[in-house]
Design an enzyme around this catalytic site. Structure first.
Site, PDB file in Angstrom:
ATOM      1  N   ASP A  78       0.805  -1.219   0.000  1.00  0.00           N
ATOM      2  CA  ASP A  78       0.000   0.000   0.000  1.00  0.00           C
ATOM      3  C   ASP A  78       0.845   1.279   0.000  1.00  0.00           C
ATOM      4  O   ASP A  78       1.995   1.292   0.436  1.00  0.00           O
ATOM      5  CB  ASP A  78      -0.856   0.054   1.278  1.00  0.00           C
TER       6      ASP A  78
ATOM      7  N   HIS B  96       3.558  -2.266   3.256  1.00  0.00           N
ATOM      8  CA  HIS B  96       3.676  -0.954   2.619  1.00  0.00           C
ATOM      9  C   HIS B  96       4.997  -0.833   1.871  1.00  0.00           C
ATOM     10  O   HIS B  96       6.058  -1.026   2.482  1.00  0.00           O
ATOM     11  CB  HIS B  96       3.582   0.143   3.687  1.00  0.00           C
TER      12      HIS B  96
END
Ligand SMILES: [Zn+2]
Length: 276
Positions: free
Chosen positions: A59, A205
């Site tokens: 992400d 992430h």
């Protein structure tokens, strides 16, 4: 309660980030513990599959330096992943998203600037999603079919109209190494290895150096355990009904009790819709 404390911390960090740093640089993002999926077929924390398939998701990128490194690693392993991108980062580095899509990865919508959908007007949410949808279309040639709300924060009503208007499935996760807290690569790796099971959707992430450092040994170890990597949409297409479920519904039921996850999502089917 822990979830609300965590949510408060997330919101506080966002407020601080916005106040202190108005630039579109990748920010330290905290994901709230995921919402309760009340819409099988629309919302997914994980997918019931027959086989050792999992989806790695990354992400908040693309990151100018870290995402290309990760793409190199994924290519070396012949692994397809899913990237939930931030629109303003796509606008800054569309070529990275173009590359990711060309190499077989899936691109999902993670909003334009990472706000909390649960506290926004419909028009603001719509604008966040549309601008990002357009940026992804421009970079990859096709529109995304998946959306992940920042912090996992979305109301049941928003889920419905977003699904109706954009056709998105709402993708949460069942494995969260809390890599945004930057606990160090070994901790990120160990958390992922401990929690991942067939059908898992693993959150991390590609804007944190420690996450990228953790990935070579994480992927090696997951492969050694026999896991096979697919994109989120591929994982959903593999969904099989849960034999133990009283009313099996194709399209991927979230795990009812099979996930010994520390999050409240371990029993999503038994909870009322109390999403913020
Ligand atoms: Zn995020």
């Amino acid at each position: 309660m822990f979830v609300y404390r965590l949510l408060f911390i997330c919101l506080a960090s966002v407020a601080v980030a916005i106040a202190a740093d108005p630039t579109p640089a990748p920010r330290h993002t905290a994901h709230k513990t995921q919402a309760t999926p009340e819409d099988p077929g629309v919302t997914f924390n994980s997918v019931h599959v027959d086989g050792p398939y999992i989806a790695m998701t990354f992400d908040d990128g693309p990151s100018e330096t870290l995402t290309p490194k990760l793409l190199d690693l994924l290519a070396a392993h012949h692994i397809k992943a899913t990237f939930f991108v931030i629109g303003e980062n796509v606008a800054e580095h569309p070529e990275i998203v173009t590359r990711a899509a060309r190499e077989g990865h899936e691109i999902g919508n993670h909003s334009w600037s990472h706000p909390n959908f649960g506290k926004m007007s419909d028009d603001s949410v719509r604008s966040q999603l549309q601008r990002t949808d357009d940026a992804i279309k421009s970079a990859t040639g096709s529109r995304p079919t998946l959306m992940r709300p920042p912090y996992g924060s979305i109301t049941p009503r928003e889920k419905h109209w977003i699904h109706d208007e954009f056709g998105y499935r709402v993708i949460l996760w069942d494995v969260d190494p809390l890599d945004w807290k930057r606990p160090g690569p070994p901790v990120v790796r160990n958390r992922i290895l401990k929690e991942t099971q067939p059908g898992s959707i693993v959150l991390s992430h590609d804007i944190h150096p420690g996450t990228i450092e953790a990935m070579p040994s994480t992927l090696d170890a997951l492969e050694a355990k026999g896991f096979k990597f697919v994109t989120v949409s591929e994982l959903i297409r593999m969904a099989t009904p849960k034999p133990s479920h009283p009313s099996p519904q194709g399209g991927g039921n979230p795990p009812a009790s099979a996930t010994p996850s520390p999050s409240p999502s371990a029993t999503p089917m038994q909870q009322p819709s109390t999403t913020p």
